[in-house]
Design a protein around this motif. Structure first.
Motif, PDB file in Angstrom:
ATOM      1  N   GLY A 132       7.440   6.409  16.368  1.00 59.31           N
ATOM      2  CA  GLY A 132       7.655   5.009  16.701  1.00 59.31           C
ATOM      3  C   GLY A 132       6.452   4.359  17.346  1.00 59.31           C
ATOM      4  O   GLY A 132       6.182   3.163  17.138  1.00 59.31           O
ATOM      5  N   PHE A 133       5.696   5.130  18.108  1.00 56.59           N
ATOM      6  CA  PHE A 133       4.522   4.583  18.788  1.00 56.59           C
ATOM      7  C   PHE A 133       3.461   4.154  17.790  1.00 56.59           C
ATOM      8  O   PHE A 133       2.822   3.105  17.954  1.00 56.59           O
ATOM      9  N   TYR A 134       3.240   4.943  16.741  1.00 57.86           N
ATOM     10  CA  TYR A 134       2.155   4.664  15.798  1.00 57.86           C
ATOM     11  C   TYR A 134       2.535   3.645  14.734  1.00 57.86           C
ATOM     12  O   TYR A 134       1.670   3.221  13.964  1.00 57.86           O
ATOM     13  N   ARG A 135       3.796   3.232  14.677  1.00 59.38           N
ATOM     14  CA  ARG A 135       4.221   2.296  13.647  1.00 59.38           C
ATOM     15  C   ARG A 135       3.523   0.946  13.773  1.00 59.38           C
ATOM     16  O   ARG A 135       3.353   0.225  12.799  1.00 59.38           O
ATOM     17  N   LYS A 136       3.101   0.594  14.975  1.00 62.69           N
ATOM     18  CA  LYS A 136       2.511  -0.726  15.207  1.00 62.69           C
ATOM     19  C   LYS A 136       1.017  -0.787  14.917  1.00 62.69           C
ATOM     20  O   LYS A 136       0.420  -1.862  14.996  1.00 62.69           O
ATOM     21  N   TYR A 137       0.378   0.339  14.591  1.00 64.74           N
ATOM     22  CA  TYR A 137      -1.072   0.351  14.391  1.00 64.74           C
ATOM     23  C   TYR A 137      -1.424   0.391  12.912  1.00 64.74           C
ATOM     24  O   TYR A 137      -0.756   1.042  12.107  1.00 64.74           O
ATOM     25  N   SER A 138      -2.504  -0.281  12.565  1.00 65.98           N
ATOM     26  CA  SER A 138      -2.963  -0.312  11.184  1.00 65.98           C
ATOM     27  C   SER A 138      -3.537   1.045  10.784  1.00 65.98           C
ATOM     28  O   SER A 138      -3.963   1.822  11.633  1.00 65.98           O
TER      29      SER A 138
ATOM     30  N   PHE B 105       0.835  -1.205   0.000  1.00 68.92           N
ATOM     31  CA  PHE B 105       0.000   0.000   0.000  1.00 68.92           C
ATOM     32  C   PHE B 105       0.870   1.255   0.000  1.00 68.92           C
ATOM     33  O   PHE B 105       1.775   1.406   0.825  1.00 68.92           O
ATOM     34  N   GLU B 106       0.602   2.150  -0.955  1.00 71.13           N
ATOM     35  CA  GLU B 106       1.296   3.445  -1.051  1.00 71.13           C
ATOM     36  C   GLU B 106       0.349   4.541  -0.574  1.00 71.13           C
ATOM     37  O   GLU B 106      -0.779   4.640  -1.057  1.00 71.13           O
ATOM     38  N   TRP B 107       0.815   5.368   0.364  1.00 71.71           N
ATOM     39  CA  TRP B 107      -0.028   6.466   0.825  1.00 71.71           C
ATOM     40  C   TRP B 107       0.826   7.673   1.201  1.00 71.71           C
ATOM     41  O   TRP B 107       1.181   7.895   2.347  1.00 71.71           O
ATOM     42  N   LYS B 108       1.182   8.441   0.169  1.00 72.30           N
ATOM     43  CA  LYS B 108       1.879   9.712   0.347  1.00 72.30           C
ATOM     44  C   LYS B 108       1.098  10.741  -0.462  1.00 72.30           C
ATOM     45  O   LYS B 108       1.497  11.136  -1.556  1.00 72.30           O
ATOM     46  N   PRO B 109      -0.065  11.159   0.051  1.00 71.93           N
ATOM     47  CA  PRO B 109      -0.985  12.003  -0.724  1.00 71.93           C
ATOM     48  C   PRO B 109      -0.433  13.411  -0.927  1.00 71.93           C
ATOM     49  O   PRO B 109       0.563  13.805  -0.294  1.00 71.93           O
ATOM     50  N   PRO B 110      -1.070  14.194  -1.780  1.00 71.49           N
ATOM     51  CA  PRO B 110      -0.625  15.572  -2.004  1.00 71.49           C
ATOM     52  C   PRO B 110      -0.635  16.375  -0.706  1.00 71.49           C
ATOM     53  O   PRO B 110      -1.560  16.263   0.102  1.00 71.49           O
TER      54      PRO B 110
ATOM     55  N   ASP C  96       6.021   1.834   3.601  1.00 68.46           N
ATOM     56  CA  ASP C  96       7.321   2.334   4.056  1.00 68.46           C
ATOM     57  C   ASP C  96       7.315   2.738   5.520  1.00 68.46           C
ATOM     58  O   ASP C  96       8.314   3.248   6.021  1.00 68.46           O
ATOM     59  N   GLY C  97       6.180   2.556   6.201  1.00 57.53           N
ATOM     60  CA  GLY C  97       6.095   2.926   7.605  1.00 57.53           C
ATOM     61  C   GLY C  97       5.375   4.247   7.795  1.00 57.53           C
ATOM     62  O   GLY C  97       4.578   4.683   6.954  1.00 57.53           O
TER      63      GLY C  97
END
Length: 701
Positions: free
Chosen positions: A609-615, A108-113, A628-629
């Motif tokens: 780092g805290f939010y890296r583990k959540y969907s 999944f790619e998500w780097k929006p404008p 990419d995290g």
């Protein structure tokens, strides 16, 4: 063509999605849509997550509008040319065709404008026009409506495909090859003037073809969160201003002369002229009822509920209470509201259940599984109702305690007021998020049976208790200060007003959070990390500090109409200046937050780092996450936020206005507020006056 289209928009009966089946009665049982057990793998269609429309003109606009009508997330790239090529993504885990039609975080790619892209696009006349027509807006923490971007002359775009040739997003690059922005989603090309399209692309060339495309969002958890349109708040505030203005004028004209025994105070009915029937038409059918059944009700059922609400209000206003006081008495506006809405809910909830029942399963409790579903629906319904109205009495208690403290220590009282009201707000936010996670999202994430999960789009209802609790807190702060300075004009009223302003700025700009997370050990970050409820609370703070002023502005206007400039419009000079300063500071506060005059996103670096583990769709997630995290940008859940309907927005403006009015009459006495008495009601008479109003209104015990 239709075959190619299904590659990007798989049908609900695709082999990768659980098939519907029939129960013993022959009624269809739909599969449970939800997230899989692992946070990186979801059983949701990529088309549910996001749709990308490429093209320009009426046809592209029609596709975007259709997608928005289903509550879906959509990016619209306004471009007159086709893609520069196809970027084939070969991934080791992409081995089967079926895996490509579902959302998978590993692809999944998500780097929006970002905001710079939007600002450059606004130079395009079509972009600027369409953003206004489609109500697209952007703040630092969310976007609302479709994201509309034009392709710049220095940019080119590519189609992203997987190893099986399935289209799963686009990538926009600068001419030097550097990334501009990229998002995953189902891709549609609008118009027949786009050249050199790959064979697998879906091209819509006529308005009639829009109806053949499945733009519906099958899974409610894939939808963005919801908020309230500021324009709706403003319009309802104007309507309630007119209602309260008429009410104040009638009360001042007739209340002092109603000494006849047994005379009905018909003029008090003016307070519910606008909201009674409309509230009944909206409250249970479209806001609270769907929490219980997952379905809204319109037509005959909604009409019956509207009539019920109107009748209960009229009866409650004119219901005699002489048996309580021995005098010509009627219930106060607060008690009238309680009686009317309790009676309304007692009648409307069974009506809603009846009209929203499934003809194939008329009982919610027929089996053990359906009992589990109905229990969750009841618990969720109970929390939304309690979260919306339960804090009313708690804020009353805070106001009474503040007045008691202010008489002894104004500085201590000025600290107590914003601190306690903010704690109540934060508690409601945390409990609302926990309730949604436990009752709604959790079972869907675990892919439990459809008969055990809460049905319907509950994200639309999640925002209601957050709006009302913040409005109650703001109303408590203002009305408490006004009551103190009216009772004792020598009280230094500027202390609580300035303290509330400073406290709100520190919290809303996330400056306090940044300072805390800078020194807090990582293992304790979960104590202060914002969640979805926190961000939505941040959103509603922008608009729900203003309904409290409706009551006071209407009161000032009525005094000017009746007495001209012979007296201060708001009780006395101190109260008038306090309200004017509070309104000015509310405006300044919102400008500081919306325009980001203070650095408001530094906390994100401390908590990456805290939010890296959540969907991306979790209620705990507030940052942008993709393969990419964690990256810079707006979270998936807050991209393309939806707005409540205009009629639904009424129930986020009406209770705060009524709360402010009833609190003011409790603290000062209804007789003083409506010009019957020369001085505020003594403290020992407030409780009785808050429940029963004599006719004419009492001035002493």
């Amino acid at each position: 063509n239709k075959t190619d289209f299904c590659m990007a928009f798989p049908s609900a009966t695709s082999s990768v999605i659980p098939q519907s089946h029939e129960d013993s009665a022959g009624c269809p049982v739909r599969p449970a849509w939800g997230l899989a057990h692992t946070p990186s793998s979801f059983n949701i269609r990529l088309a549910d997550i996001n749709t990308i429309v490429i093209g320009h003109g009426l046809l592209a606009e029609q596709l975007v509008r259709e997608r928005i009508s289903f509550g879906g997330r959509v990016q619209w790239l306004i471009a007159a040319q086709g893609p520069s090529g196809v970027a084939l993504e070969s991934r080791e885990d992409a081995t089967t065709e079926s895996e490509q039609v579902v959302f998978d975080l590993s692809r999944f790619e998500w780097k929006p404008p970002n905001v710079q892209h939007v600002q450059r696009s606004l130079l395009n006349e079509e972009v600027a026009k369409q953003r206004v027509r489609l109500s697209a807006s952007r703040l630092s923490w969310r976007t609302a409506g479709p994201e509309i971007i034009s392709l710049q002359e220095s940019e080119r775009y590519f189609i992203l495909t997987d190893s099986n040739g399935r289209i799963d997003g686009i990538r926009v690059e600068n001419l030097d090859g550097s990334l501009s922005w990229t998002v995953s989603g189902a891709v549609l090309f609008a118009g027949d003037d786009l050249k050199e399209l790959p064979d697998s692309c879906t091209e819509v060339t006529s308005v009639a073809g829009v109806a053949d495309i499945d733009l519906e969002v099958k899974d409610h958890e894939a939808k963005p969160w919801a908020t309230v349109d500021p324009r709706h708040v403003m319009l309802w505030s104007i309507l309630f201003f007119c209602q309260f203005l008429v009410f104040y004028v009638l009360m001042a004209t007739y209340e002092a002369d109603c000494s006849s025994e047994g005379r009905l105070p018909w003029w008090r009915v003016a307070f519910c002229t606008v909201h009674a029937a409309m509230g009944g038409l909206t409250a249970t059918p479209f806001l609270f009822g769907p929490c219980l059944t997952g379905k809204s009700v319109s037509g005959r059922g909604a009409f019956y509920m509207a009539c019920t609400c109107q009748v209960t209000h009229l009866v409650s206003v004119l219901l005699p209470a002489k048996w309580l006081t021995g005098k010509n008495s009627f219930f106060s506006i607060y008690v009238v509201q309680c009686l009317a809405f309790l009676s309304y809910f007692v009648v409307s909830v069974p009506i809603h259940l009846w009209y929203s029942r499934d003809p194939c399963n008329r009982s919610f409790w027929r089996t053990g599984i359906t009992r589990q579903r109905f229990t969750r629906h009841c618990l969720w319904f109970g929390w939304i109702v309690f979260g919306a109205f339960g804090n009313w009495m708690l804020m009353y208690a805070v106001a009474l305690v503040y007045i008691r403290i202010a008489s002894d220590s104004p500085i201590l009282a000025s600290i107590f007021l914003p601190s306690v009201t903010s704690l109540i707000e934060m508690g409601t936010v945390c409990l609302s998020t926990a309730a949604y996670s436990f009752l709604v999202q959790g079972p869907r994430f675990r892919n439990e049976s459809a008969n055990a999960t809460v049905h319907g789009d509950q994200k639309l209802r999640f925002v209601v208790p957050l709006c009302l609790t913040h409005a109650y807190a703001e109303g408590t702060r203002l009305m408490s200060v006004v009551a103190v300075v009216v009772t004792d004009p020598t009280t230094p009223w500027w202390w609580p007003v300035l303290t509330c302003f400073a406290f709100n700025i520190a919290v809303r700009s996330f400056l306090a959070l940044y300072l805390i997370t800078s020194v807090l050990p990582r293992r304790w970050q979960w104590l202060v990390a914002p969640d979805a409820g926190t961000i939505i609370h941040q959103e509603v703070r922008v608009m729900f500090g203003y309904p409290r002023f409706v009551v006071l502005i209407a009161y000032a206007a009525s005094r000017l109409l009746l007495k001209g400039f012979d007296a201060w419009p708001l009780f006395n000079s101190q109260a008038s200046m306090a309200v004017v300063l509070a309104f000015a500071l509310e405006l300044l506060e919102d400008i500081v937050v919306v325009r980001q005059w203070l650095p408001s996103n530094r906390w994100r670096r401390n908590l990456r780092g805290f939010y890296r583990k959540y969907s991306p769709l979790s209620t705990a997630q507030t940052m942008s996450v993709d393969r990419d995290g964690v990256n810079e940008g707006i979270s998936l859940g807050f991209t393309g936020m939806r707005m409540l309907q205009f009629t639904e927005a009424m129930l986020t403006v009406l209770p705060p206005a009524l709360f402010a009015y009833t609190l003011l009459t409790l603290l000062l006495g209804a007789g003083y507020v409506h010009g019957v008495c020369d001085r505020p009601l003594p403290a020992q008479c407030r409780l009785l006056d808050g429940l029963v109003w004599e006719s004419p209104l009492r001035c002493t015990c």
